[in-house]
Every structure is written in C-alpha cells, then in structure tokens.
Design an enzyme around this catalytic site. Structure first.
Site, PDB file in Angstrom:
ATOM      1  N   ASP A 120      49.578   4.235 -36.464  1.00 19.04           N
ATOM      2  CA  ASP A 120      49.904   4.052 -37.877  1.00 19.04           C
ATOM      3  C   ASP A 120      48.781   3.322 -38.599  1.00 19.04           C
ATOM      4  OD1 ASP A 120      51.187   3.958 -40.296  1.00 19.04           O
ATOM      5  OD2 ASP A 120      52.661   2.440 -39.712  1.00 19.04           O
ATOM      6  N   ASP A 330      46.300   8.319 -45.054  1.00 16.99           N
ATOM      7  CA  ASP A 330      47.322   7.881 -44.106  1.00 16.99           C
ATOM      8  C   ASP A 330      47.482   8.887 -42.973  1.00 16.99           C
ATOM      9  OD1 ASP A 330      49.432   6.313 -43.098  1.00 16.99           O
ATOM     10  OD2 ASP A 330      50.917   7.518 -44.168  1.00 16.99           O
TER      11      ASP A 330
END
Length: 456
Positions: A120, A330
């Site tokens: 992440d 992301d």
C-alpha cells in the site's frame, strides 16, 4: 468497548514482553527485487471478471481516500492554533482501506514465519495479525506467532517510532501499544514491536533480512482481502520506505489475467531499473502535502480524449494548502478516480467521439459503459471497436495510454466500459490499471516519478 479491547491487547502483550531494540535503517546499496501477486491470482477468472472485482474494491478505496482528504481539510479549520495547523502530522486518524490489490510474500521472525502482506503506497504502518488473537480476520497463512520467534521484541514507549503513531499507548509499563484505523472501517490494534523481516528475490536465489518496527495485531476487524497484514510504502516515518531510508523504489504491474508476475524493486537502484522498458522514460516532479504527508502527489495539467485536449482548468487538479484536491499515484486503487465535474467532461468527450449509447443509463454499478453495435457484437470481439486515445498530461510528461489500461472490453455483455470513476470529492487518484505494463519509479532523492512502457 474500546477499554475492553485495550485490556485484551495488554494481556496478550504481557505474554511476550522482552527488552526491545531500536528500529533499523537500510544498510548498503543492495537492491531488492521481489515478486508481487494480484489478490485474485489463481482464481480462474477472466480479465473482465478480475476487473469487475477490482472495481468493487475501488469503491471502498475511493470513499476511504475521500475521507482522508476531507478530514485533513476540515482539521485545518477546526479551531486549532496556527502551530497545529501548519505542522505536518505524524499520523492521520484515518487511512485508506484494506481492500488492496497486490500481495508481497515475506517472512517474519527467527526462524522465519511466512506472511502474505498487502502492498500500500497510500498508508504507512507495517503490521500483521498475531497469535494469540482476540479477534482476527481470515488470512491465507498461519498467524504470526511472536512467542516462537527468538528476535521478537516489544518496543519501549520511549522509542521514536512509538511516538510517531498517532494512537499509541503505554498502559503496560514501558511497552508501546497502537491502534490504526482505515477508511473502510478496518482497524488493527496490538503491540508495536521490532522483528526481523526477510524478503526473497523474485528469482528465489537471494535473501535480505532487516529489522523493522511493526504492529503485531491481536485485535483486528474489517477486511484484509487475501492478506495477513499490510506493508505501508507511504512517506511517513512508520513505512518500510522511511524505516529503511530507501531512496528509490519501483514496480511493474502486469495486466490482470496475463499470468505474468508483477515485480517490486527497492534500494538505491543505482544500476537503473529500465532494462525491461519498451519505450521512452518520462519524468514528472513529486509533490508533497503538509496535511496528507503519506501520499505521493503529482501535477496533472490536463487530459486529452481522441485528438482534443479537454477544456478542464489546471485548477481542477490542484493540490491546495488545506490538503484538499491534488492528484495521488496509488498502487492500491484499481480505477482512476476523478472529481465528478472532470469525469463528466471526460465521459462527454468519449460519448461524442464513440457515438454509442450508454449501456445502462450512463451510470451502471461497474462504471460508465457504452453499448456496442449489434454488428460488432455478432463478431464476438468488442476490442475491434475503435476507441479514442486517452492522454494524461503531467508536468514535463505525457502518458499516452494503451487501450487496455483505460477500457474494459466486456465481450459477454457486448459493451465497452471506461476504467474511471468519481472520486467523491475534488481529489484525483491515478489507479493501478492505468499503470499496468509500465515500469514506475519513485525517486525520493530527486523527488520525481518516472514511468516507461515495459515488459514486466
């Protein structure tokens, strides 16, 4: 309820107390290359099915990202004094969701115990579920057992990383405990400790073992999506990137359903990373937000659909001082998320140039889709339908996307779907579908993001 959770965590912590050591720093210029696998790998799903599942996860991720940005913006005007408003926070009470897309296999402890952790770039904490567990989520591996590791050491409250956790406690004498929340309701709570982490090279012929601070979660709720924990690659002190003082990291994400493994590289990367590149390397500056310091922001200047640059002002993508707006890159979000007004302009341009009707009123559950003409459907190949090109214009770099990175050809339903969605606020997110089959390099020394088409 929360008091009972704290008592449970402290009781479990008491079983493993030992004298902790300081967290480590990355030593040397060695580079590490590890394999990444998609969370749905091995499930015998078609590419369309894989993308539909990722679309559903993107909804939770979009809501979580919006919650983070809105919380930071509202906190700036919540009556805090000026020093509190302008000091970069060391933690934010909400992070994006645990519904992530890529898993890295590693091992923790002495002897090493296997852990499948979700990657992440939008959060910081490194953590895994631990035994004994008062409340744990389903996971593919056995729970990490700190009692069976000779190198597990709870961190003292005086440890620097303990103070970097926004919600930390020292209820048990000189032992750091933590609570960390994600925007979709996922929460982990436990003892913050140091432990030996082992990464295996993607070829399986090389190991790297380093000590890291991590959360040993004995009270976990929410979603882990085929993982045992999360490895945060954000900018804040708790992340793997920060703890190891990593100067550069890079990934190459393969297309869903391709059968090829994605790769993650980190270290000095002084030898270069573009050996698999099939096109030119482009570079754009990275931006930082004092209000949302975890995220990797870039300057997006505009969008082109077909041959026409859309009349969208640069201000629609601007990162504002209060932490609102901006464009995040992301790894954990599949779809590319755009503010509602920007998305509407993009959809309008595609509809005008495709000259196709909406497949489901223009707002189906799995994205904006267009109905393919019957003649094309009879050929059973919607990929033959010409679509306008799409280009992202960053500062000093233009990303001209391959068709499969922004269009889902849904042969079964006879339609084309755009791999875009509404962000729910005035911020934007460049999702991992746009980044597939590209080598993406985060250079934290030069503060730049580079990308090139690649054969991962």
């Amino acid at each position: 309820m929360e008091q009972r959770l704290v008592v449970l965590v402290l009781a479990i912590a008491s079983l493993y107390y030992a004298c902790p050591v300081a967290s480590a720093a990355f030593v040397g210029d060695d580079d590490v290359r590890v394999a990444l696998k998609h969370v749905d790998a091995g499930k015998q799903l078609s590419r369309s099915e894989l993308i539909r599942r990722a679309m559903q996860r993107s909804k939770a991720r979009a809501a979580a990202l919006s919650a983070v940005r809105n919380r930071a913006a509202s906190a700036r005007f919540s009556g805090k004094n000026d020093d509190q408003r302008t000091t970069p926070p060391t933690g934010v009470s909400v992070r994006p969701s645990g519904d992530l897309e890529y898993v890295v296999d590693l091992a923790i402890g002495t002897p090493p115990q296997p852990v499948s952790a979700l990657l992440d770039t939008g959060s910081d904490l490194i953590w895994t579920q631990c035994a004994p567990c008062a409340s744990c989520l389903a996971q593919p591996d056995p729970l990490f057992a700190p009692g069976e590791s000779a190198s597990y050491e709870p961190m003292r409250c005086a440890g620097q990383l303990c103070s970097d956790i926004l919600h930390h406690g020292c209820e048990m004498p000189d032992t750091c405990t933590y609570r960390y929340n994600y925007g979709d309701g996922t929460m982990t709570m436990g003892v913050y400790a140091t432990e030996r982490f082992t990464f295996t090279s993607s070829g399986g012929d090389r190991l790297m073992t380093v000590p890291l601070g991590f959360g040993c979660g004995s009270m976990n709720v929410g979603s882990l999506n085929n993982g045992s924990g999360i490895v945060g690659f954000g900018r804040n002190p708790l992340s793997l990137v920060s703890q190891l003082s990593i100067r550069r990291f890079s990934y190459c994400l393969t297309s869903y359903g391709s059968g090829r493994k994605s790769t993650l590289l980190f270290g000095s990367l002084s030898g270069g990373v573009y050996g698999d590149a099939t096109g030119p390397v482009q570079t754009t500056p990275l931006l930082q937000s004092l209000q949302n310091p975890t995220f990797y922001y870039v300057h997006l200047a505009g969008l082109t659909v077909g041959a026409r640059r859309l009349r969208i002002p640069e201000s629609a993508f601007a990162l504002r001082p209060d932490g609102s707006g901006g464009v995040i890159v992301d790894s954990g979000t599949a779809l590319t998320l755009l503010p509602g007004a920007v998305l509407a302009e993009v959809v309008r341009a595609f509809r005008q140039q495709l000259r196709l009707p909406f497949a489901n009123g223009g707002n189906p559950e799995d994205g904006v889709c267009f109905l393919v003409p019957a003649a094309w459907r009879r050929s059973s190949s919607t990929s033959q339908v010409p679509v306008p090109r799409m280009v992202f214009h960053f500062q000093d770099a233009d990303l001209d996307l391959p068709r499969r990175n922004y269009v889902l050809d849904d042969h079964r339903k006879g339609r084309l779907c755009l791999l875009l969605a509404d962000s729910g606020d005035d911020g934007s997110t460049i999702g991992n579908l746009v980044q597939q089959d590209m080598r993406v390099l985060y250079d934290l020394e030069a503060e730049t993001l580079s990308f090139a088409p690649a054969q991962c």
